[in-house]
Structures are given as C-alpha cells and as structure tokens.
Scaffold this active site. Structure first.
Site, PDB file in Angstrom:
ATOM      1  N   LYS A  32       0.812  -1.220   0.000  1.00 60.66           N
ATOM      2  CA  LYS A  32       0.000   0.000   0.000  1.00 60.66           C
ATOM      3  C   LYS A  32       0.846   1.272   0.000  1.00 60.66           C
ATOM      4  O   LYS A  32       0.482   2.260  -0.635  1.00 60.66           O
ATOM      5  CB  LYS A  32      -0.966   0.008   1.181  1.00 60.66           C
ATOM      6  CG  LYS A  32      -0.364   0.391   2.510  1.00 60.66           C
ATOM      7  CD  LYS A  32      -1.416   0.554   3.570  1.00 60.66           C
ATOM      8  CE  LYS A  32      -0.787   0.823   4.925  1.00 60.66           C
ATOM      9  NZ  LYS A  32      -0.015   2.067   4.974  1.00 60.66           N
ATOM     10  N   THR A  33       1.993   1.238   0.718  1.00 57.58           N
ATOM     11  CA  THR A  33       2.847   2.431   0.749  1.00 57.58           C
ATOM     12  C   THR A  33       3.368   2.740  -0.646  1.00 57.58           C
ATOM     13  O   THR A  33       3.420   3.895  -1.068  1.00 57.58           O
ATOM     14  CB  THR A  33       4.019   2.230   1.731  1.00 57.58           C
ATOM     15  OG1 THR A  33       3.500   1.924   3.020  1.00 57.58           O
ATOM     16  CG2 THR A  33       4.869   3.485   1.826  1.00 57.58           C
ATOM     17  N   ASP A 224      -3.905   7.905   4.523  1.00 53.12           N
ATOM     18  CA  ASP A 224      -3.372   6.569   4.780  1.00 53.12           C
ATOM     19  C   ASP A 224      -3.995   6.004   6.062  1.00 53.12           C
ATOM     20  O   ASP A 224      -4.402   6.756   6.943  1.00 53.12           O
ATOM     21  CB  ASP A 224      -1.844   6.665   4.927  1.00 53.12           C
ATOM     22  CG  ASP A 224      -1.163   5.314   4.922  1.00 53.12           C
ATOM     23  OD1 ASP A 224      -1.798   4.326   4.505  1.00 53.12           O
ATOM     24  OD2 ASP A 224       0.009   5.238   5.326  1.00 53.12           O
ATOM     25  N   GLU A 225      -4.059   4.677   6.162  1.00 59.12           N
ATOM     26  CA  GLU A 225      -4.575   3.987   7.359  1.00 59.12           C
ATOM     27  C   GLU A 225      -5.946   4.535   7.758  1.00 59.12           C
ATOM     28  O   GLU A 225      -6.215   4.853   8.923  1.00 59.12           O
ATOM     29  CB  GLU A 225      -3.595   4.131   8.541  1.00 59.12           C
ATOM     30  CG  GLU A 225      -2.190   3.633   8.258  1.00 59.12           C
ATOM     31  CD  GLU A 225      -2.066   2.116   8.254  1.00 59.12           C
ATOM     32  OE1 GLU A 225      -3.104   1.440   8.293  1.00 59.12           O
ATOM     33  OE2 GLU A 225      -0.925   1.623   8.206  1.00 59.12           O
ATOM     34  N   GLN A 255      -7.484  -4.474   9.809  1.00 61.34           N
ATOM     35  CA  GLN A 255      -6.429  -4.023  10.710  1.00 61.34           C
ATOM     36  C   GLN A 255      -6.867  -2.817  11.535  1.00 61.34           C
ATOM     37  O   GLN A 255      -6.039  -2.037  12.009  1.00 61.34           O
ATOM     38  CB  GLN A 255      -5.164  -3.695   9.915  1.00 61.34           C
ATOM     39  CG  GLN A 255      -4.577  -4.907   9.203  1.00 61.34           C
ATOM     40  CD  GLN A 255      -3.257  -4.603   8.520  1.00 61.34           C
ATOM     41  OE1 GLN A 255      -2.243  -4.362   9.163  1.00 61.34           O
ATOM     42  NE2 GLN A 255      -3.275  -4.598   7.195  1.00 61.34           N
ATOM     43  N   ARG A 608       2.255  -9.896  10.928  1.00 61.53           N
ATOM     44  CA  ARG A 608       3.565  -9.246  11.092  1.00 61.53           C
ATOM     45  C   ARG A 608       4.683 -10.202  10.676  1.00 61.53           C
ATOM     46  O   ARG A 608       5.812  -9.777  10.436  1.00 61.53           O
ATOM     47  CB  ARG A 608       3.814  -8.842  12.551  1.00 61.53           C
ATOM     48  CG  ARG A 608       2.899  -7.794  13.187  1.00 61.53           C
ATOM     49  CD  ARG A 608       2.650  -6.609  12.319  1.00 61.53           C
ATOM     50  NE  ARG A 608       1.474  -6.815  11.494  1.00 61.53           N
ATOM     51  CZ  ARG A 608       1.217  -6.144  10.389  1.00 61.53           C
ATOM     52  NH1 ARG A 608       2.070  -5.238   9.945  1.00 61.53           N
ATOM     53  NH2 ARG A 608       0.126  -6.372   9.683  1.00 61.53           N
TER      54      ARG A 608
END
Length: 749
Positions: A32-33, A224-225, A255, A608
């Site tokens: 995504k980044t 973002d997020e 998330q 993770r």
C-alpha cells in the site's frame, strides 16, 4: 514511467485512476505504501499537479518521511513542497497560521499527556475533589473521548444523558472539570493533542473563509490507514475534499485495532455510502508472508461479520506451519520461547533482530525478559519510557517552552523552582490563582511579583522573570540550537547535572547533551525551513512512539505489544499469552464489536510474520499478584488446523498437514480447555435471581452474578461511555464487568 512497470494490475489501476472519490482496500503486506507513493508521484509527474495542492495524511511522522523520500526519488525535490504529515502535524500547521481567528497566539504550546494530567491534578486540588474518585487518567480519557466526538464542554454540560452517566458513576463534577480544563488550557495558550483536531473542526465550522481557503488549496486529499481515523479526523478530511471530491483513502478494515483511541471502523465500512460514486480497488496479493501464514490469517479473520470482503493471497512459498507451544506456566512459556529463538537463530543463520515477541499487554514482558536474560539474548522493548519523557529532558524542554510562551502554566510550574530558588508550592499556587482572580496573564503576575507576592519569594520570582526575558530575546534573535544551549547553561540545569557524579547523574547529563545534539541536527538539516526554537518544539511535541524508535540496526530481539507492532514486519514472530481473558482480553468480551476488534488485533499479530510464526499459551499465569488458571484462547481453535503444528515441549511435535493432524490439534486444545487444573466450584443461580439497578453500585458492595456467584466490588471505572466494575468473586477471582451488560444482584446485608 518505469515505476509503473513494477506494479501489479490492481496496484497500477489504483495509481493511475486519480479523479473522484477512491477507496483502496490494501490487505496486509500488499504494497500500500508503494501504491500511495506512486499515486502521488503520478499526480505530480504525469498530471502536472503542483505539490502545494496535494494533502497526504498519515499516522506517524516516520511513515510520512518514508513516503516523501520515495516520492523524491521519482519526481525530485518538488516532493518537499507536498503538504504531507500526520493529522496532528498538518492541522497544527493550519492552526498556527489561523490561530488568531480562534483566540490563540501562533506560538501556542502543545501539551502532552503528562502536562494534561498535571493540569487535571491542579484542578482537582483547587476544586477540593478526591483524586481516588476522579483519577486523572480516567478524567483525561473522558475529556478526550468527548473531544473526539466533537462534544464541547458546553454541549457536555447541556447533555442530560451524559450528566446522568456521570451521576450514576458517582462522578457528578466531570462537566465542571472539563470546563475548567478547557479554560485553563486556553489561558495558558496551549492545546492538547485532541484540541488540534477539535479546534480545526471549530475553525472550519465558524470561519467558512478559512475552510474555503484550504478547500481551494488542496486539489487532492489522500489519507493513509483510514481505518484508524476517528469521527473528528473523518469530518475534517471530508470537508476539505467536499469541493473537488478528489479524496483517496487507503486502508484495511481487517487491521482496525484502535477503537480505544476513538478510531471508528465505520468510517471505512461506510465510505461507499458517503461517496456512492467512489472507485474501489482491492490490493489482495501479499508480498510479505508465506502461504501458510496468510491462510492461517484468512481463516481467523473470516469469522468477523463486519468487514469488507476480500481474499488475501500470496505467490510466496508454502513455508513453515504455524507452531503452537503449550507451557505449564508463564515462566516456562518464557523459557521455551527464549530457547526456540536461540535454536532458530543458530539453525537458520539468522540475527536476533529477525525476531519479535508480541503480547497483548505490557505486563507480559516480565517473564519473557527474565528468560531472555538467562539465555544471554539481547532484547529491546519498544514502547517503554521514551527519550523525550525522561525527567531531565522534560525539564529543559519546559524551560524552552516557557521562553517561547510565557502563558504556559504547566511549564511554569515545572521550572520555576528548578534548580531550587526558594519558591515553594504555596507561592506557585498563589501566582496561578492571582492570575485567574485578577484575570491577567501569568506573566503579568511574574513581572510584578514584588507587588503581588512580596518578600523573598517575590524577589526570587522577579529574578526568574528577568532570566526568562533574556531567554526570550535569545529565541527571537537566534536559531534553536544557540537558544537551547544558552537556556541549558543559563538556567543552571546543565551545571546541576554536571556536578552530580553518580552513574544516574552522568546518564542524565549525557541525555541533555543528546537533546542538544538533536537540536543541532534539526538546525543543520537543509530541509528545515524554520530553524527557530518554536519550530523545533512543535516537531518534538508531535513525535509518536514509533517515530522515536531507533537502533534498528542493533542485533537484538524486539519486544512490544501488538498495537505497537502494527505496520512492522519480522522474519520470525512469537505471539505469547494466547489465553482466554488475556487474548481475547476480558475487557473485550462484552459485545460482538469488541470481540471482532480483538480478532482483528490477532490478525495483525499473525500478519507481522514473514516466514515463521509461533503462538504460545500457558496453563497458569501470575496476574494481579495471583496465580491464575488459564484456558487456551478461542482464537487458537479458529485457525484452520491444516496450517498448524503443536509443539507441547521442545522437540515433541505432532504430525503436520493432514486430516489426522487436524483431529490431534483440536482434541489437544479442547482437552486443555476442559482439563485446566481448577479449584473453582460450579455456581447455579437461584430460580428467583433478579438483577439489580447497577447505577448505584459502589466500591465495597456485595453482589451476586448468575455465573460467577458471590463477590465484592473492588472498584468502579469509566472508559469513554462505558461504566465498568471490578469484582472479586469468591470462587472465580477478579473479573472486570461492563455494567451495561453484566447481570448483578446487589446484596445489602
């Protein structure tokens, strides 16, 4: 255009379709980044958009810097002109430019949590209220919750439902505390973190010209997020994008784990309702983890009802099965995990920095730390006492703050008698009270101290004021480093630390020198436009714990809570404490929404891991000073058994990957759940059991529960809108119950 060639089809589509409302659902490890970075680069390079007209909002300065650096590699130094940063840093920038419209100076102070709690303690003392009833942390949480829902102190006072909740919780003065807290912050020309969002909403609501100014400036808004946004953040971004409608949100509902901070998962779940013409792109290919880890994660998160449907997949190798370690106690759990880390490192030629141990609560680190030390394994805890929270650092920063803003009450209280000048607490309180009674500034009292206070204390205060005048002149004429160095020496702090030759004293002195080094680095950075002390203080005030994490190149095992681990990745991850009432937390079992958030937290923990994931649980654990019998977490049973292996003791493993294995796994975990050693008696409520009205419940009352039997109320607490009771049950130990759901019968005798 080479950067587009590195994208898969869904990623590329999300980058080049830039117009109108857009939702990018980005699964864990899906790049995504990269997509967000390239979308911004595409706007600048291919669409010709001026970077000044792009607003990109993140949740950490670290993420913003990483994105800006990536964009700069594609488009050059133009990337430095982007409006990019955290919600708080960007809105602080806007508020400093527009401060006068809402009654603030442009150099207002930003209070951290310690400042806010200190102010609340002062208010409680002045109002004659008991800190044991009005715990400062609880009060601050209540105020924070109200601000994030955009409930002002006036609206709070006028809301009968809120007031009745406070009355029921035996805290009828909450509204008065909230009102006084806001007034004192305003008088000190200070905002806390929540105010940066609250006051931006106030600015945009009460000053349409300011809103229009930024609506016209920001042609494109990217967030973002997005799953972590609260109501206040969502409202601001929606307003800013309402004219041009070029809003792009990136996130993953799976998330969303920060409801306790006010994050509202409905913001992302309802985005398509708010923008019915939104384009939706799903990034479903995971580049981080192995197939077994991804499949295990999918089998868990599929149990949630509230979610945006997607199927995360990976082309990576099958990899190791998810390993489950069973231990008899938390000490044995620590020992088995430490040995497993040691064994895996040596057998697979890894570094300790390839390993992370994650846990639900900070208190779980103790047994793990002891075990790692016994194995001589270096480790680092993320989320402990940060550099900027150390006393000597906060002392010097308070001097800097007061030199910039002479209305800052909390900075004044911290430094006025540091080093000692013969100014006691009574004199300090008199200065503050005089300022409020006379309706003048704190500074006016200080510069006229001989008239207001008199005597030796008045002379000491006048001397202090003269010193601050000198510091203020330095700040007006010189850069942050020169000013800070002058303040460190002139205040006497540096000399006092230097003269303390103990090990602790030397460490504190070195810490202050490190702070000065950080300020020098800030000034020498060619990207720093404003090199003033005020600019540095704002940057420090807006740092997050993730931004402060350094030493990434050191070879040590990383220990942290799962909440802290979000956004990170490690080759090998251990999730310890997989037990009922611990994970999922006992505090999160009152509703399906809470349980689903806990499941999302487990999903974050699983994802993770890049190569090897190990989950562990103990049958007994010390909690709250007692040895508790534990049951394996329900989440263990929710993992598809095809992706799991049991490791009851090191070296004794079950068959893997077949139907028989699935049977062995489920039978083993269920046997643990059914055969946990217990001294509990079974309790069956009488047929005439009837719950009482718990609005009058108080500490010390005797109660009866239909499942847990008889117990004593140990405490009542409020978290946001929820009222909870800690009850010590005779046969079941201490439980925390949400009173809106718990059925409790009060026994008066």
């Amino acid at each position: 255009m080479n950067y587009l060639d590195s994208l898969n089809e869904p990623q590329r589509a999300a980058v080049i379709n830039t117009e109108g409302p857009t939702m990018i659902i980005a699964g864990a490890g899906s790049g995504k980044t990269r997509v967000l970075t390239y979308r911004i680069a595409y706007l600048i390079q291919q669409k010709g958009v001026d970077p000044f007209n792009i607003l990109a909002l993140t949740f950490t300065n670290k993420a913003a810097k990483e994105m800006r650096d990536r964009i700069e590699k594609v488009v050059g130094t133009d990337a430095r002109n982007l409006w990019m940063g955290t919600f708080h840093s960007v809105f602080a920038r806007i508020l400093r430019a527009e401060a006068s419209k809402i009654g603030y100076q442009s150099n207002f102070t930003i209070y951290d949590t310690d400042d806010s709690k200190s102010l609340i303690k002062s208010i409680l003392k002045e109002l004659g209220l008991d800190e044991k009833i009005y715990k400062p942390g609880m009060v601050l949480s209540r105020i924070s919750s109200a601000k994030n829902r955009l409930i002002s102190w006036r609206a709070y006072m006028d809301n009968p439902m809120i007031r009745s909740e406070d009355e029921a919780a035996a805290k009828p003065h909450m509204a008065k505390i909230y009102k006084t807290y806001v007034e004192r912050c305003f008088k000190s020309d200070a905002m806390d973190f929540d105010d940066l969002l609250f006051n931006t909403n106030v600015l945009f609501k009460e000053h349409p010209a300011s809103l229009n100014k930024y609506q016209q400036r920001f042609h494109y808004v990217l967030v973002d997020e997005f799953q972590d946004t609260n109501f206040s953040q969502y409202l601001i971004t929606k307003k800013l994008a309402s004219v041009r409608r070029n809003i792009c949100i990136v996130g993953d509902d799976a998330q969303s784990i920060y409801a306790f901070r006010g994050a509202d998962i409905q913001n992302i779940l309802n985005f398509e309702k708010d923008f019915d013409d939104a384009q939706v792109f799903k990034l479903e290919q995971n580049y981080r983890s192995t197939k077994n880890i991804i499949n295990a994660a999918n089998s868990v998160i599929s149990k949630n009802k509230a979610q945006l449907k997607k199927h995360i997949w990976t082309a990576n190798e099958e990899g190791y099965l998810v390993e489950i370690i069973k231990a008899t106690s938390d000490q044995e759990e620590g020992r088995l995990v430490a040995y497993s880390i040691f064994e895996n490192k040596n057998n697979n030629h890894l570094r300790y920095s390839d390993f992370a141990v994650l846990y639900r609560t900070n208190s779980q680190s103790r047994a793990m730390e002891e075990a790692l030390r016994k194995q001589n394994i270096k480790y680092k805890i993320i989320g402990g006492l940060s550099f900027y929270q150390r006393k000597e650092i906060k002392d010097l920063i308070a001097y800097m703050r007061f030199s910039i803003n002479q209305s800052d009450e909390q900075a004044f209280r911290r430094i006025v008698n540091l080093p000692k000048r013969g100014i006691g607490p009574t004199t300090i309180d008199k200065v503050v009270v005089t300022a409020y009674e006379q309706d003048i500034s704190l500074w006016d009292v200080l510069v006229n101290a001989n008239g207001f206070v008199g005597g030796r204390a008045g002379m000491a205060l006048s001397g202090f004021a003269d010193m601050i005048k000198g510091f203020r002149l330095e700040a007006e004429r010189k850069d942050a480093f020169e000013t800070a160095s002058h303040i460190a020496k002139g205040s006497g702090l540096l000399r006092e630390l230097y003269e303390d030759k103990t090990i602790e004293g030397l460490n504190r002195y070195e810490n202050v020198q490190e702070l000065l080094n950080a300020i020098k680095e800030f000034v020498d950075n060619p990207e720093t436009e404003d090199k003033s002390l005020g600019a540095f203080l704002q940057e420090v005030a807006l740092l997050t714990s993730v931004d402060e994490s350094k030493d990434n190149d050191q070879d040590h095992v990383t220990l942290m809570t799962i909440h802290m681990a979000k956004g990170l990745e490690f080759p090998c991850v251990y999730v310890i404490g997989m037990e009922e009432d611990l994970f999922p937390s006992q505090m999160m079992l009152a509703s399906r929404q809470d349980l689903e958030e806990e499941r999302r937290l487990f999903y974050v923990a699983i994802t993770r891991s890049m190569r090897k994931l190990t989950l562990s649980y103990a049958l007994t654990r010390y909690r709250f000073g007692r040895l508790k019998n534990c049951e394996p977490s329900r989440f263990l049973e929710e993992i598809d058994p095809a992706y799991v292996m049991i490791n009851k003791k090191m070296g004794s493993r079950s068959p893997v990957g077949d139907t028989e294995h699935a049977r062995v796994l489920l039978k083993s975990i269920r046997r643990d759940q059914n055969n946990v050693p217990t001294n509990r008696s079974t309790y069956k409520a009488p047929s005439d059991f009837a719950p009482s009205d718990t609005s009058r419940l108080e500490e010390g009352m005797k109660v009866e529960h239909p499942k847990f039997g008889f117990g004593t109320v140990k405490g009542i607490e409020i978290q946001g809108p929820n009222r909870k009771a800690k009850v010590d049950f005779k046969d079941f130990g201490e439980k925390t119950l949400l009173l809106s759901f718990a059925k409790l019968k009060i026994h008066e005798d």
